[in-house]
Design an enzyme around this catalytic site. Structure first.
Site, PDB file in Angstrom:
ATOM      1  N   CYS A   2       0.835  -1.198   0.000  1.00  0.00           N
ATOM      2  CA  CYS A   2       0.000   0.000   0.000  1.00  0.00           C
ATOM      3  C   CYS A   2       0.870   1.248   0.000  1.00  0.00           C
ATOM      4  CB  CYS A   2      -0.862   0.009   1.246  1.00  0.00           C
ATOM      5  SG  CYS A   2      -1.878  -1.462   1.382  1.00  0.00           S
ATOM      6  N   ARG A  27       4.566   1.035  -6.512  1.00  0.00           N
ATOM      7  CA  ARG A  27       4.460   0.030  -5.442  1.00  0.00           C
ATOM      8  C   ARG A  27       3.393  -1.018  -5.754  1.00  0.00           C
ATOM      9  NH1 ARG A  27       6.574   2.182  -0.570  1.00  0.00           N
ATOM     10  NH2 ARG A  27       5.090   1.127   0.762  1.00  0.00           N
ATOM     11  N   TRP A  75      -2.943  -2.350  -1.852  1.00  0.00           N
ATOM     12  CA  TRP A  75      -2.528  -3.654  -2.397  1.00  0.00           C
ATOM     13  C   TRP A  75      -3.181  -4.652  -1.458  1.00  0.00           C
ATOM     14  CZ3 TRP A  75       0.414  -5.911  -6.228  1.00  0.00           C
ATOM     15  CH2 TRP A  75       0.990  -7.147  -5.964  1.00  0.00           C
ATOM     16  N   ASN A 101      -1.035   0.853   6.044  1.00  0.00           N
ATOM     17  CA  ASN A 101      -0.229  -0.111   5.297  1.00  0.00           C
ATOM     18  C   ASN A 101       0.289  -1.116   6.317  1.00  0.00           C
ATOM     19  OD1 ASN A 101       1.714  -1.450   3.792  1.00  0.00           O
ATOM     20  ND2 ASN A 101       3.131   0.269   3.718  1.00  0.00           N
ATOM     21  N   GLY A 102       0.111  -2.418   6.060  1.00  0.00           N
ATOM     22  CA  GLY A 102       0.581  -3.421   7.013  1.00  0.00           C
ATOM     23  C   GLY A 102      -0.538  -4.387   7.367  1.00  0.00           C
ATOM     24  N   GLU A 483      18.615 -22.315  -8.354  1.00  0.00           N
ATOM     25  CA  GLU A 483      18.212 -20.908  -8.359  1.00  0.00           C
ATOM     26  C   GLU A 483      19.429 -19.997  -8.569  1.00  0.00           C
ATOM     27  OE1 GLU A 483      15.512 -19.495  -8.655  1.00  0.00           O
ATOM     28  OE2 GLU A 483      15.811 -17.451  -7.933  1.00  0.00           O
ATOM     29  N   LYS A 487      19.714 -17.419 -11.728  1.00  0.00           N
ATOM     30  CA  LYS A 487      19.914 -15.975 -11.543  1.00  0.00           C
ATOM     31  C   LYS A 487      21.136 -15.494 -12.331  1.00  0.00           C
ATOM     32  CE  LYS A 487      16.601 -14.564  -9.081  1.00  0.00           C
ATOM     33  NZ  LYS A 487      15.805 -15.549  -9.826  1.00  0.00           N
ATOM     34  N   GLU A 490      20.219 -15.492 -16.125  1.00  0.00           N
ATOM     35  CA  GLU A 490      19.264 -14.502 -16.627  1.00  0.00           C
ATOM     36  C   GLU A 490      19.767 -13.076 -16.484  1.00  0.00           C
ATOM     37  OE1 GLU A 490      16.042 -14.617 -12.922  1.00  0.00           O
ATOM     38  OE2 GLU A 490      15.324 -13.933 -14.858  1.00  0.00           O
ATOM     39  N   HIS A 506      28.911 -37.872 -12.662  1.00  0.00           N
ATOM     40  CA  HIS A 506      28.301 -38.649 -13.750  1.00  0.00           C
ATOM     41  C   HIS A 506      28.389 -37.906 -15.078  1.00  0.00           C
ATOM     42  CE1 HIS A 506      26.917 -41.643 -10.908  1.00  0.00           C
ATOM     43  NE2 HIS A 506      26.562 -40.636 -10.122  1.00  0.00           N
ATOM     44  N   LYS A 605       8.568  -9.930 -17.162  1.00  0.00           N
ATOM     45  CA  LYS A 605       8.303 -10.206 -15.749  1.00  0.00           C
ATOM     46  C   LYS A 605       7.276 -11.318 -15.612  1.00  0.00           C
ATOM     47  CE  LYS A 605       8.562  -9.808 -11.338  1.00  0.00           C
ATOM     48  NZ  LYS A 605       9.660 -10.602 -10.759  1.00  0.00           N
TER      49      LYS A 605
HETATM   50  O1  M6R Z   1       5.254 -15.360 -11.815  1.00  0.00           O
HETATM   51  P1  M6R Z   1       5.814 -16.765 -11.690  1.00  0.00           P
HETATM   52  O2  M6R Z   1       6.352 -17.032 -10.341  1.00  0.00           O
HETATM   53  O3  M6R Z   1       4.851 -17.807 -12.129  1.00  0.00           O
HETATM   54  O4  M6R Z   1       7.024 -16.781 -12.713  1.00  0.00           O
HETATM   55  C1  M6R Z   1       7.729 -17.940 -12.968  1.00  0.00           C
HETATM   56  C2  M6R Z   1       9.017 -17.649 -13.720  1.00  0.00           C
HETATM   57  O5  M6R Z   1       8.747 -17.052 -14.950  1.00  0.00           O
HETATM   58  C3  M6R Z   1       9.930 -16.718 -12.910  1.00  0.00           C
HETATM   59  O6  M6R Z   1      10.185 -17.212 -11.636  1.00  0.00           O
HETATM   60  C4  M6R Z   1      11.275 -16.534 -13.651  1.00  0.00           C
HETATM   61  O7  M6R Z   1      11.979 -17.726 -13.658  1.00  0.00           O
HETATM   62  C5  M6R Z   1      12.067 -15.406 -13.007  1.00  0.00           C
HETATM   63  N1  M6R Z   1      12.408 -14.396 -13.963  1.00  0.00           N
HETATM   64  C6  M6R Z   1      13.308 -15.850 -12.348  1.00  0.00           C
HETATM   65  O8  M6R Z   1      14.024 -14.807 -11.789  1.00  0.00           O
END
Ligand code: M6R
Length: 610
Positions: A2, A27, A75, A101-102, A483, A487, A490, A506, A605
């Site tokens: 919020c 936000r 939000w 907010n909270g 992960e 990261k 990407e 392996h 995103k």
């Molecule tokens: O919105 P979602 O969590 O469903 O998105 C899934 C993936 O597209 C998302 O986690 C993607 O791998 C990210 N860009 C990773 O940083």
């Protein structure tokens, strides 16, 4: 998250507030509202959806005379994103309004007491409960500030609140506890807001409220008090030199860095309201009355899938539920067989990922139960799953997902505890220990993040130019390795492989050479010795090794390679430190290489196509 903006001064308040709300749009929000005093009465205008809808409503009103008011972008957390649930909320007596907010954790208990006293409620929000709690504290002759402070003392949880009453039409009261709120100090005008951009065109002089503080804001001055005893608190003013764009990022260079640093808050908010004050019981209303799944099928993509993988051993060992974790794009095309009593758990930050949504629809067609974990209220997955548990991470703007994963891990851990309790598969000792230790994670993480950031920068400068790298782990560290590699790929476009450390020999070990570093996720857990052997195998082949591990102790020393020391934590909780370290390394590597951190090439995103 919020957004709050309150104004008192010499200008027409509503345009200043609307401008401030626009500056807080980053936000994220799903409804909005403003209130001001006219003819000694509170006027509240609210709207579902974007700010232009609120502006249309205000267009026909005479707002020019009000020079004090407050506004809010909501939000949604408690209750759907409707006009009725939008802020500001009036007390039942209509003698005061608040924006908030909270999360007020004990709002149900407070509401029951107020209902018994005859109060009526017109929304589903915890905020309306707080407004009435304040009204209820007001007795003849009691100054409003005292009633406000007394009500806040009764409210558990996190809040940033601003209050306006026709009794003191030029005064804004504002208080904070674990949610952002600051005061802008101008000439003959003052502001309270969730973030600096809201008032940056008018003043750069800021007073930062601390937890447990309450401010009385009039056009001519700001007085700050402690909520506990209303004793005055001396505050200093800070001059802000950031430009608007930097201010939206809270002074951080990128949204990603800001969001990494928001993880303590995200974990705390996911925990809040779901665990009782004694830290001995988990409450997840969204799961109440639903049978515990006999099997769990977790389906997700990217980072959300890694959170699911991370939770698998907790679902099995704590909750006693056989669990499989699948990639949504594969699951949807293989006509998977579901057993009776099996539930689908879809995890998605955005709630709009096409493959995850398709998997959900498919399973619903087959008649199986579905649960969603989502960060975005009103998203497709949130609307279509049988029940949805919201992560309280706040909007994630950077394409790279960071705080959403910590929030998902928190929720998944609470679900495993909840189901374990219901199934009788979890000992009381483990439950109490898990909750007590999880409650400490936000503070521990806040303390260590600045150090991790500088250590990550140093490592990134040394390794970002390598031809590729491995991220390796075992048990719950394996999804973290996946992960870490995701990261790095990407954000910095360096080739990185995430692998189960035992699987290395392996085949992949053939890649090891002095220009191919390996990051081992190596907390002091039950897998330490086995993973350490894998580390030594790599070191023996002259591959640079960086172990993300805990300070050495007897029998747990690392020979070969270098160590990146992170705080030791109980059981699965070490992941809450390992994950941000990996995120910071990838962030720093990308920044070092001059990549577009918040908007990496070829990525969106939310992936709404197959
Ligand atoms: O919105 P979602 O969590 O469903 O998105 C899934 C993936 O597209 C998302 O986690 C993607 O791998 C990210 N860009 C990773 O940083």
């Amino acid at each position: 998250m919020c957004g709050i903006i309150a104004y008192t001064g010499h200008r027409p308040a509503v345009p200043v507030i609307m401008e401030g709300l626009h500056r807080l749009e980053y936000r994220g929000y799903d409804s909005s509202g403003v209130c001001f005093v006219r003819n000694r009465e509170l006027r509240v205008v609210r709207a579902e959806g974007k700010l232009n809808i609120l502006e249309d409503k205000l267009a026909g009103m005479d707002i020019s005379l009000a020079t004090t008011g407050m506004g809010h972008t909501r939000w949604a957390t408690h209750g759907a994103p409707t006009e009725n649930n939008a802020h500001p909320h009036l007390s039942f007596k209509r003698n005061l309004a608040i924006v908030h907010n909270g999360i007020i954790e004990n709002y149900r208990e407070c509401k029951d007491i107020l209902l018994d006293k005859g109060y009526l409620f017109f929304s589903e929000t915890d905020t309306e409960v707080l407004a009435n709690l304040i009204a209820d504290e007001q007795v003849e002759g009691m100054p409003l500030i005292r009633a406000f402070a007394r009500a806040l003392e009764k409210a558990d949880g996190a809040y940033a609140v601003a209050l306006l009453s026709p009794e003191e039409p030029d005064t804004i009261y504002a208080a904070r506890q674990s949610a952002p709120l600051l005061i802008g100090s101008g000439a003959g005008e003052n502001f309270a807001a969730s973030d600096i951009p809201a008032f940056l065109p008018y003043t750069r002089d800021v007073i930062f409220l601390e937890d447990g503080e309450l401010a009385r804001i009039t056009p001519s001055g700001v007085d700050v008090f402690s909520i506990a005893d209303l004793k005055p608190v001396l505050k200093t003013m800070t001059r802000i030199e950031w430009d608007l764009q930097a201010a939206q990022k809270g002074g951080y260079k990128h949204f990603m860095l800001k969001e990494i640093f928001e993880q303590p808050r995200a974990v705390a908010d996911c925990f809040a309201g779901r665990v009782d004050a004694k830290r001995s019981a988990v409450r997840i209303p969204e799961l109440e009355g639903r049978p515990v799944p006999s099997r769990l099928r977790i389906v997700a993509c990217g980072t959300s899938r890694h959170a699911g993988l991370w939770s698998r051993s907790l679902m099995e060992s704590w909750a006693g539920i056989p669990t499989t974790v699948e990639t949504a794009s594969e699951f949807r095309y293989r006509n998977a067989l579901l057993t009776p009593g099996e539930s689908l758990l879809v995890i998605s930050q955005s709630g709009e990922t096409a493959d995850t949504l398709a998997a959900l629809r498919l399973v619903k067609e087959k008649g199986a139960a579905s649960i969603g974990i989502c960060n975005v209220i009103g998203s497709s997955i949130a609307r279509e799953a049988d029940t949805v548990i919201f992560t309280q991470a706040g909007p994630e703007i950077s394409v790279a997902s960071t705080k959403a994963m910590s929030a998902q891990m928190t929720v998944l851990m609470l679900m495993a505890l909840y189901w374990g309790e219901t199934n009788g598969t979890l000992s009381r000792e483990i439950r109490n220990r898990a909750l007590a230790e999880l409650a400490d994670i936000p503070a521990g993480l806040s303390g260590v993040l600045p150090t991790l950031e500088s250590e990550a920068a140093d490592l990134a400068a040394r390794f970002a130019s390598c031809k590729g790298m491995f991220f390796l782990g075992r048990g719950q560290s394996f999804p973290l390795a996946l992960e870490g590699a995701l990261k790095v790929k990407e954000l910095s476009y360096i080739h990185a492989e995430g692998y189960a450390s035992g699987e290395m020999k392996h085949g992949p070990i053939a890649l090891i050479d002095p220009d191919f570093p390996s990051f081992f996720i190596l907390p002091h857990d039950a897998h330490f010795a086995k993973t350490l052997s894998n580390l030594e195998e790599v070191a023996a082949r002259k591959g640079p090794v960086i172990a993300l591990t805990n300070p050495p102790k007897d029998g747990m020393e690392i020979r070969g390679g270098e160590s990146w020391l992170l705080p030791e934590a109980w059981g699965p909780l070490s992941s809450f430190f390992m994950l941000p370290a990996l995120q910071l390394f990838s962030y720093k590597a990308a920044a070092f290489l001059g990549k577009d951190v918040d908007q990496p090439r070829n990525l969106a995103k939310s992936v709404t196509v197959e």
